[in-house]
Design a protein around this motif. Structure first.
Motif, mmCIF file in Angstrom:
data_model
loop_
_atom_site.group_PDB
_atom_site.id
_atom_site.type_symbol
_atom_site.label_atom_id
_atom_site.label_comp_id
_atom_site.label_asym_id
_atom_site.label_seq_id
_atom_site.Cartn_x
_atom_site.Cartn_y
_atom_site.Cartn_z
ATOM 1 N N SER A 35 0.830 -1.205 0.000
ATOM 2 C CA SER A 35 0.000 0.000 0.000
ATOM 3 C C SER A 35 0.865 1.255 0.000
ATOM 4 C CB SER A 35 -0.943 0.008 1.203
ATOM 5 O OG SER A 35 -0.193 -0.032 2.409
ATOM 6 N N CYS A 36 1.978 1.228 0.718
ATOM 7 C CA CYS A 36 2.896 2.371 0.753
ATOM 8 C C CYS A 36 3.646 2.476 -0.572
ATOM 9 C CB CYS A 36 3.880 2.238 1.912
ATOM 10 S SG CYS A 36 4.981 3.644 2.084
ATOM 11 N N ASN A 37 4.073 1.361 -1.096
ATOM 12 C CA ASN A 37 4.814 1.323 -2.352
ATOM 13 C C ASN A 37 3.993 1.917 -3.492
ATOM 14 O OD1 ASN A 37 7.194 0.728 -3.631
ATOM 15 N ND2 ASN A 37 7.074 -1.462 -3.264
ATOM 16 N N ALA A 38 2.684 1.694 -3.465
ATOM 17 C CA ALA A 38 1.805 2.185 -4.528
ATOM 18 C C ALA A 38 1.722 3.705 -4.533
ATOM 19 C CB ALA A 38 0.419 1.582 -4.367
ATOM 20 N N LYS A 39 1.975 4.351 -3.391
ATOM 21 C CA LYS A 39 1.884 5.811 -3.287
ATOM 22 C C LYS A 39 3.143 6.519 -3.787
ATOM 23 C CE LYS A 39 -0.823 5.566 0.963
ATOM 24 N NZ LYS A 39 -0.796 5.880 2.400
ATOM 25 N N LEU A 40 4.231 5.797 -3.939
ATOM 26 C CA LEU A 40 5.507 6.423 -4.284
ATOM 27 C C LEU A 40 5.516 6.994 -5.692
ATOM 28 C CD1 LEU A 40 8.118 3.916 -2.805
ATOM 29 C CD2 LEU A 40 7.179 5.971 -1.765
ATOM 30 N N PRO B 272 12.006 3.047 -3.436
ATOM 31 C CA PRO B 272 11.317 2.530 -2.252
ATOM 32 C C PRO B 272 12.294 2.089 -1.162
ATOM 33 C CG PRO B 272 11.220 0.938 -4.040
ATOM 34 C CD PRO B 272 11.774 2.221 -4.618
ATOM 35 N N HIS B 273 13.514 1.702 -1.549
ATOM 36 C CA HIS B 273 14.509 1.273 -0.574
ATOM 37 C C HIS B 273 14.950 2.413 0.336
ATOM 38 C CE1 HIS B 273 16.480 2.596 -4.230
ATOM 39 N NE2 HIS B 273 17.543 2.914 -3.501
ATOM 40 N N ILE B 274 14.928 3.645 -0.169
ATOM 41 C CA ILE B 274 15.299 4.791 0.672
ATOM 42 C C ILE B 274 14.177 5.104 1.644
ATOM 43 C CG2 ILE B 274 15.806 7.269 0.660
ATOM 44 C CD1 ILE B 274 17.801 6.760 -1.392
ATOM 45 N N VAL B 275 12.951 5.052 1.176
ATOM 46 C CA VAL B 275 11.803 5.269 2.062
ATOM 47 C C VAL B 275 11.776 4.170 3.124
ATOM 48 C CG1 VAL B 275 9.285 5.368 2.175
ATOM 49 C CG2 VAL B 275 10.493 6.514 0.295
ATOM 50 N N ALA B 276 12.008 2.933 2.716
ATOM 51 C CA ALA B 276 12.026 1.818 3.673
ATOM 52 C C ALA B 276 13.141 1.999 4.706
ATOM 53 C CB ALA B 276 12.196 0.494 2.926
ATOM 54 N N LEU B 277 14.297 2.486 4.262
ATOM 55 C CA LEU B 277 15.412 2.741 5.177
ATOM 56 C C LEU B 277 15.038 3.821 6.185
ATOM 57 C CD1 LEU B 277 18.358 2.353 6.073
ATOM 58 C CD2 LEU B 277 19.027 3.949 4.248
ATOM 59 N N ALA B 278 14.388 4.872 5.727
ATOM 60 C CA ALA B 278 13.952 5.943 6.633
ATOM 61 C C ALA B 278 12.952 5.416 7.660
ATOM 62 C CB ALA B 278 13.333 7.092 5.841
ATOM 63 N N LEU B 279 12.007 4.611 7.204
ATOM 64 C CA LEU B 279 10.999 4.073 8.113
ATOM 65 C C LEU B 279 11.606 3.072 9.094
ATOM 66 C CD1 LEU B 279 8.043 3.630 5.589
ATOM 67 C CD2 LEU B 279 8.369 5.455 7.267
ATOM 68 N N SER B 280 12.548 2.258 8.643
ATOM 69 C CA SER B 280 13.178 1.255 9.514
ATOM 70 C C SER B 280 14.129 1.874 10.527
ATOM 71 C CB SER B 280 13.949 0.224 8.678
ATOM 72 O OG SER B 280 13.071 -0.499 7.857
ATOM 73 N N SER B 281 14.828 2.928 10.121
ATOM 74 C CA SER B 281 15.859 3.519 10.981
ATOM 75 C C SER B 281 15.361 4.694 11.816
ATOM 76 C CB SER B 281 17.029 4.012 10.123
ATOM 77 O OG SER B 281 16.623 5.115 9.316
ATOM 78 N N GLY B 282 14.259 5.309 11.383
ATOM 79 C CA GLY B 282 13.779 6.517 12.043
ATOM 80 C C GLY B 282 14.465 7.778 11.534
ATOM 81 N N LEU C 156 11.955 11.809 -5.282
ATOM 82 C CA LEU C 156 12.284 11.262 -3.969
ATOM 83 C C LEU C 156 12.024 12.311 -2.881
ATOM 84 C CD1 LEU C 156 13.336 9.074 -2.106
ATOM 85 C CD2 LEU C 156 15.670 9.746 -2.726
ATOM 86 N N ILE C 157 12.337 13.556 -3.159
ATOM 87 C CA ILE C 157 12.052 14.638 -2.211
ATOM 88 C C ILE C 157 10.548 14.700 -1.937
ATOM 89 C CG2 ILE C 157 12.008 17.156 -1.937
ATOM 90 C CD1 ILE C 157 14.738 17.174 -3.468
ATOM 91 N N ASP C 158 9.755 14.593 -2.990
ATOM 92 C CA ASP C 158 8.299 14.608 -2.827
ATOM 93 C C ASP C 158 7.835 13.454 -1.943
ATOM 94 O OD1 ASP C 158 8.251 16.829 -4.491
ATOM 95 O OD2 ASP C 158 7.591 15.685 -6.264
ATOM 96 N N ASP C 159 8.382 12.259 -2.161
ATOM 97 C CA ASP C 159 8.023 11.097 -1.343
ATOM 98 C C ASP C 159 8.471 11.269 0.103
ATOM 99 O OD1 ASP C 159 6.902 9.781 -3.505
ATOM 100 O OD2 ASP C 159 8.680 8.542 -3.891
ATOM 101 N N PHE C 160 9.717 11.698 0.285
ATOM 102 C CA PHE C 160 10.322 11.771 1.619
ATOM 103 C C PHE C 160 9.644 12.820 2.498
ATOM 104 C CE2 PHE C 160 13.786 12.405 4.712
ATOM 105 C CZ PHE C 160 14.151 11.090 4.954
ATOM 106 N N THR C 161 9.113 13.858 1.887
ATOM 107 C CA THR C 161 8.471 14.918 2.669
ATOM 108 C C THR C 161 6.952 14.759 2.736
ATOM 109 O OG1 THR C 161 8.437 16.358 0.714
ATOM 110 C CG2 THR C 161 10.304 16.600 2.225
ATOM 111 N N ASP C 162 6.418 13.710 2.150
ATOM 112 C CA ASP C 162 4.979 13.425 2.183
ATOM 113 C C ASP C 162 4.655 12.661 3.467
ATOM 114 O OD1 ASP C 162 2.409 12.356 1.860
ATOM 115 O OD2 ASP C 162 2.674 11.997 -0.285
ATOM 116 N N LYS D 125 13.126 15.813 6.161
ATOM 117 C CA LYS D 125 13.758 17.065 5.740
ATOM 118 C C LYS D 125 14.841 16.752 4.714
ATOM 119 C CE LYS D 125 12.829 19.317 10.092
ATOM 120 N NZ LYS D 125 13.367 20.016 11.250
ATOM 121 N N ILE D 126 15.107 17.730 3.854
ATOM 122 C CA ILE D 126 16.045 17.537 2.753
ATOM 123 C C ILE D 126 17.222 18.489 2.885
ATOM 124 C CG2 ILE D 126 16.333 17.560 0.244
ATOM 125 C CD1 ILE D 126 14.296 15.445 1.309
ATOM 126 N N PHE D 127 18.434 17.919 2.839
ATOM 127 C CA PHE D 127 19.649 18.723 2.740
ATOM 128 C C PHE D 127 20.086 18.651 1.282
ATOM 129 C CE2 PHE D 127 24.311 18.865 2.543
ATOM 130 C CZ PHE D 127 24.530 20.118 3.097
#
Length: 136
Positions: A73-78, A83-93, A104-110, A120-122
């Motif tokens: 369900s999350c993958n479909a929204k990307l 997806p591996h970067i989003v998964a890494l963010a969710l797994s690591s905090g 990717l910026i759009d996904d990461f800040t959604d 946040k994006i640097f």
């Protein structure tokens, strides 16, 4: 806090690029560890930063995280193909990302994809305040 370096920006961390140089300074100082794991680690190993990964890990400034795959369900929204970067963010905090990939910026800040705290994006050395805030 920690930071994720997108493979498309890894070359900037090892070059004389001002954006990457300031980020590397924060990472090497131990103030802002870098997070990797799963497919992201494989991608990063193929970049200019690849030769530095083991040294960063031995220095204790690279955290290798076990990454849980995204739910369909999350993958479909990307919008991005990361997806591996989003998964890494969710797994690591981790909620700080070094990238120039707009999708990717759009996904990461959604917040529907990466829930609070908001991602946040640097992108540029001018964003050094983000790095400083992450070190608090």
């Amino acid at each position: 806090m920690t930071i994720i370096i997108d493979a498309n920006c890894a070359h900037r961390v090892k070059s004389s690029d001002a954006d990457g140089a300031i980020l590397l300074k924060f990472i090497i100082s131990g103030k802002l560890p870098c997070v990797t794991g799963g497919k992201h680690k494989e991608e990063l190993a193929k970049t200019a930063l690849g030769g530095l990964l083991q040294q960063l890990q031995l220095a204790g400034v690279l955290m290798d995280v076990e990454v849980d795959p995204l739910e369909d369900s999350c993958n479909a929204k990307l919008r991005s193909d990361d997806p591996h970067i989003v998964a890494l963010a969710l797994s690591s905090g981790c909620r700080l990302l070094f990238t120039h990939d707009q999708l990717l910026i759009d996904d990461f800040t959604d917040v529907d994809i990466v829930p609070r705290p908001r991602g946040k994006i640097f992108k540029y050395a001018a964003h050094v305040k983000l790095l400083e805030e992450a070190c608090r």
